[in-house]
Design a protein around this motif. Sequence first.
Motif, PDB file in Angstrom:
ATOM      1  N   VAL A  29       0.751  -1.259  -0.290  1.00 47.07           N
ATOM      2  CA  VAL A  29       0.020  -0.270   0.310  1.00 47.07           C
ATOM      3  C   VAL A  29       0.825   1.029  -0.236  1.00 47.07           C
ATOM      4  O   VAL A  29       1.709   1.348   0.518  1.00 47.07           O
ATOM      5  CB  VAL A  29      -1.581  -0.082   1.009  1.00 47.07           C
ATOM      6  N   ALA A  31       0.817   5.082   1.392  1.00 52.68           N
ATOM      7  CA  ALA A  31      -0.617   5.820   1.776  1.00 52.68           C
ATOM      8  C   ALA A  31       0.204   7.539   1.946  1.00 52.68           C
ATOM      9  O   ALA A  31       0.683   7.996   0.099  1.00 52.68           O
ATOM     10  CB  ALA A  31      -0.504   5.120   2.697  1.00 52.68           C
ATOM     11  N   GLY A  32       1.149   8.066   2.541  1.00 53.10           N
ATOM     12  CA  GLY A  32       1.405   9.662   2.361  1.00 53.10           C
ATOM     13  C   GLY A  32       3.226   9.214   1.713  1.00 53.10           C
ATOM     14  O   GLY A  32       3.672  10.527   1.010  1.00 53.10           O
ATOM     15  N   GLY A  33       4.278   7.974   2.378  1.00 53.31           N
ATOM     16  CA  GLY A  33       4.783   7.884   1.526  1.00 53.31           C
ATOM     17  C   GLY A  33       5.701   8.297   1.591  1.00 53.31           C
ATOM     18  O   GLY A  33       7.277   7.804   1.012  1.00 53.31           O
ATOM     19  N   GLN A  34       5.553   8.878   2.965  1.00 53.94           N
ATOM     20  CA  GLN A  34       6.578   9.412   4.248  1.00 53.94           C
ATOM     21  C   GLN A  34       7.879   8.062   4.294  1.00 53.94           C
ATOM     22  O   GLN A  34       8.913   8.787   4.801  1.00 53.94           O
ATOM     23  CB  GLN A  34       6.478   9.951   4.438  1.00 53.94           C
ATOM     24  N   SER A  35       7.554   7.200   4.550  1.00 55.76           N
ATOM     25  CA  SER A  35       8.505   5.967   4.765  1.00 55.76           C
ATOM     26  C   SER A  35       8.573   5.775   3.897  1.00 55.76           C
ATOM     27  O   SER A  35       9.962   4.779   3.366  1.00 55.76           O
ATOM     28  CB  SER A  35       7.493   4.734   5.720  1.00 55.76           C
ATOM     29  N   LEU A  36       7.718   4.925   2.866  1.00 52.56           N
ATOM     30  CA  LEU A  36       8.152   4.289   2.249  1.00 52.56           C
ATOM     31  C   LEU A  36       8.761   4.199   0.896  1.00 52.56           C
ATOM     32  O   LEU A  36       9.600   3.316  -0.016  1.00 52.56           O
ATOM     33  CB  LEU A  36       6.635   3.043   1.144  1.00 52.56           C
ATOM     34  N   THR A 110       0.845   9.786   7.220  1.00 52.90           N
ATOM     35  CA  THR A 110      -0.852   9.647   7.287  1.00 52.90           C
ATOM     36  C   THR A 110      -0.326   8.853   8.630  1.00 52.90           C
ATOM     37  O   THR A 110       0.359   7.753   9.341  1.00 52.90           O
ATOM     38  CB  THR A 110      -1.643   8.475   7.041  1.00 52.90           C
ATOM     39  N   GLU A 123       5.722   7.434  16.852  1.00 56.44           N
ATOM     40  CA  GLU A 123       5.583   8.379  17.889  1.00 56.44           C
ATOM     41  C   GLU A 123       3.672   7.284  17.972  1.00 56.44           C
ATOM     42  O   GLU A 123       2.966   6.858  19.013  1.00 56.44           O
ATOM     43  CB  GLU A 123       4.327   9.480  17.645  1.00 56.44           C
TER      44      GLU A 123
HETATM   45  C1  LIG Z   1      12.950  13.048   6.975  1.00 57.66           C
HETATM   46  C2  LIG Z   1      11.519  12.530   7.826  1.00 57.66           C
HETATM   47  C3  LIG Z   1      11.842  12.123   8.888  1.00 57.66           C
HETATM   48  C4  LIG Z   1      10.352  11.206  10.033  1.00 57.66           C
HETATM   49  N1  LIG Z   1      10.747  11.591  11.205  1.00 57.66           N
HETATM   50  C5  LIG Z   1       9.483  10.387  12.102  1.00 57.66           C
HETATM   51  C6  LIG Z   1       9.356  10.409  13.189  1.00 57.66           C
HETATM   52  O1  LIG Z   1      10.184  11.575  14.018  1.00 57.66           O
HETATM   53  N2  LIG Z   1       8.484   9.819  13.544  1.00 57.66           N
HETATM   54  C7  LIG Z   1       7.578   9.102  13.089  1.00 57.66           C
HETATM   55  O2  LIG Z   1       7.022   8.455  13.941  1.00 57.66           O
HETATM   56  N3  LIG Z   1       7.738   9.201  11.922  1.00 57.66           N
HETATM   57  C8  LIG Z   1       8.620   9.747  10.926  1.00 57.66           C
HETATM   58  N4  LIG Z   1       9.176   9.589   9.658  1.00 57.66           N
HETATM   59  C9  LIG Z   1       7.908   8.466   9.390  1.00 57.66           C
HETATM   60  C10 LIG Z   1       6.254   9.171   8.311  1.00 57.66           C
HETATM   61  O3  LIG Z   1       5.905   9.618   9.772  1.00 57.66           O
HETATM   62  C11 LIG Z   1       5.411   8.459   7.798  1.00 57.66           C
HETATM   63  O4  LIG Z   1       4.142   9.160   7.510  1.00 57.66           O
HETATM   64  C12 LIG Z   1       5.158   7.411   7.854  1.00 57.66           C
HETATM   65  O5  LIG Z   1       5.856   6.976   9.008  1.00 57.66           O
HETATM   66  C13 LIG Z   1       3.757   6.640   7.597  1.00 57.66           C
HETATM   67  O6  LIG Z   1       3.049   7.025   7.136  1.00 57.66           O
HETATM   68  P1  LIG Z   1       2.632   6.693   5.644  1.00 57.66           P
HETATM   69  O7  LIG Z   1       1.788   7.810   5.108  1.00 57.66           O
HETATM   70  O8  LIG Z   1       3.564   8.073   4.444  1.00 57.66           O
HETATM   71  O9  LIG Z   1       2.794   5.764   4.922  1.00 57.66           O
HETATM   72  P2  LIG Z   1       3.936   5.298   3.960  1.00 57.66           P
HETATM   73  O10 LIG Z   1       5.900   5.823   3.782  1.00 57.66           O
HETATM   74  O11 LIG Z   1       2.961   5.190   2.454  1.00 57.66           O
HETATM   75  O12 LIG Z   1       3.747   3.578   3.400  1.00 57.66           O
HETATM   76  C14 LIG Z   1       4.805   2.798   5.052  1.00 57.66           C
HETATM   77  C15 LIG Z   1       4.389   1.625   5.491  1.00 57.66           C
HETATM   78  O13 LIG Z   1       2.901   1.371   5.534  1.00 57.66           O
HETATM   79  C16 LIG Z   1       2.314   0.699   4.383  1.00 57.66           C
HETATM   80  N5  LIG Z   1       1.195   1.153   4.912  1.00 57.66           N
HETATM   81  C17 LIG Z   1       0.917   2.625   5.154  1.00 57.66           C
HETATM   82  N6  LIG Z   1      -0.518   3.300   5.295  1.00 57.66           N
HETATM   83  C18 LIG Z   1      -0.956   1.718   4.797  1.00 57.66           C
HETATM   84  C19 LIG Z   1      -2.724   0.515   4.817  1.00 57.66           C
HETATM   85  N7  LIG Z   1      -3.680   1.948   5.048  1.00 57.66           N
HETATM   86  N8  LIG Z   1      -2.660   0.194   4.952  1.00 57.66           N
HETATM   87  C20 LIG Z   1      -1.593  -0.795   4.888  1.00 57.66           C
HETATM   88  N9  LIG Z   1      -0.529  -0.596   5.412  1.00 57.66           N
HETATM   89  C21 LIG Z   1       0.038   0.268   5.191  1.00 57.66           C
HETATM   90  C22 LIG Z   1       2.699   0.636   3.776  1.00 57.66           C
HETATM   91  O14 LIG Z   1       2.573  -0.045   2.378  1.00 57.66           O
HETATM   92  C23 LIG Z   1       4.734   1.075   3.448  1.00 57.66           C
HETATM   93  O15 LIG Z   1       5.041  -0.047   4.176  1.00 57.66           O
HETATM   94  C24 LIG Z   1       9.750  10.562   9.181  1.00 57.66           C
HETATM   95  C25 LIG Z   1       9.808  10.459   7.312  1.00 57.66           C
HETATM   96  C26 LIG Z   1      10.891  11.255   7.071  1.00 57.66           C
HETATM   97  C27 LIG Z   1      11.039  11.500   5.962  1.00 57.66           C
END
Ligand SMILES: Cc1cc2nc3c(=O)[nH]c(=O)nc-3n(C[C@H](O)[C@H](O)[C@H](O)COP(=O)(O)OP(=O)(O)OC[C@H]3O[C@@H](n4cnc5c(N)ncnc54)[C@H](O)[C@@H]3O)c2cc1C
Length: 287
Positions: A29, A31-36, A110, A123
């Motif tokens: 999946v 979502a926001g892509g900030q980790s993936l 997200t 967190e």
């Molecule tokens: C520089 C930087 C600093 C950061 N610092 C922190 C921090 O201090 N604390 C913190 O908690 N995070 C931090 N993050 C991560 C950020 O909070 C991400 O947004 C979060 O971890 C994942 O949310 P996302 O929507 O971007 O997920 P994505 O990056 O899109 O997905 C992350 C993972 O979750 C899965 N996934 C996402 N949504 C779903 C769903 N609905 N159902 C099933 N699987 C799903 C994806 O397949 C993937 O494996 C940081 C990121 C960056 C780039």
Amino acid sequence: MKPPPFGYRAPRTLDEALDALAAVPSGKVLAGGQSLIPLLNMRLAAPSHLVDINRVAGLDTVHAGDEGVRVGALARHARVERSPEAAAIQPLLGRALRHVAHPVIRNRGTVVGSLAHADPAGEMPAVLAVLGGTVEAASARGRRTIPAAEFFRGPLESALEPGELAVSAFFPAAPPRTGTAFAETARRHGDYALAGVAAVVTLDEDLRVSAARAGYLGICGVPLVLDLAGAAGPAGDWAAAAAHARDSMDPEPDIHAGAEYRRHLAGVLTERTLSIAAAEALRRAGV
Ligand SMILES: Cc1cc2nc3c(=O)[nH]c(=O)nc-3n(C[C@H](O)[C@H](O)[C@H](O)COP(=O)(O)OP(=O)(O)OC[C@H]3O[C@@H](n4cnc5c(N)ncnc54)[C@H](O)[C@@H]3O)c2cc1C
């Protein structure tokens, strides 16, 4: 670096998303892509397909009711952080979200994505765990509700199975005479924390401590939740509770901090957050 090649699906309804996930079991999946996206770019993940849920209608919801706050899969960190309705029902959410990365990342990332990502330094997993919340998962096979205590399986490993989408997460409301607090130590604001604590304290009608729980991030591979009411006693000896917490954990060292330093941080933050939460509980009790 560039990501490895992957197929891309962009469903517009939940059913289409679940069908797409069923058709590509080794897909992920997006979502926001900030980790993936960083994981793909560093080639630490190589899914066959991405199922981008950003166009799926009806997933960007934040519902705050008497029972708690339900956050949909596309509700961005920033939206939940700034929701006065969510803050009124469960203030711990917004308090912890302010420590997630930087505003630009919170605008896109997200809450549910953070849970699914299951980063032990995140967190949101610690907050869901200390509150005893749940994740609602859906797949082409049906739906199920997963308690936080069963959801986090290890670093970056959740109970979600291939083909499952986390459609929402539920954060229970704060009961009467309850206070919460969040604190963490990071090398720079916005970095992942070296250690952090989400604390919840509830008082009984005679203003004695009836519950005191702390949820930890950055300590071990999954969020650690400790019941500290016994150690604190009815009068709330938070130094004793912190000492008990330090003795109850076995922090994992990494290149950023050793085990003893993490234990020390956890102790200091435990005493601080429990006493702030207790003061808030007293205020909410009208004292
Ligand atoms: C520089 C930087 C600093 C950061 N610092 C922190 C921090 O201090 N604390 C913190 O908690 N995070 C931090 N993050 C991560 C950020 O909070 C991400 O947004 C979060 O971890 C994942 O949310 P996302 O929507 O971007 O997920 P994505 O990056 O899109 O997905 C992350 C993972 O979750 C899965 N996934 C996402 N949504 C779903 C769903 N609905 N159902 C099933 N699987 C799903 C994806 O397949 C993937 O494996 C940081 C990121 C960056 C780039």
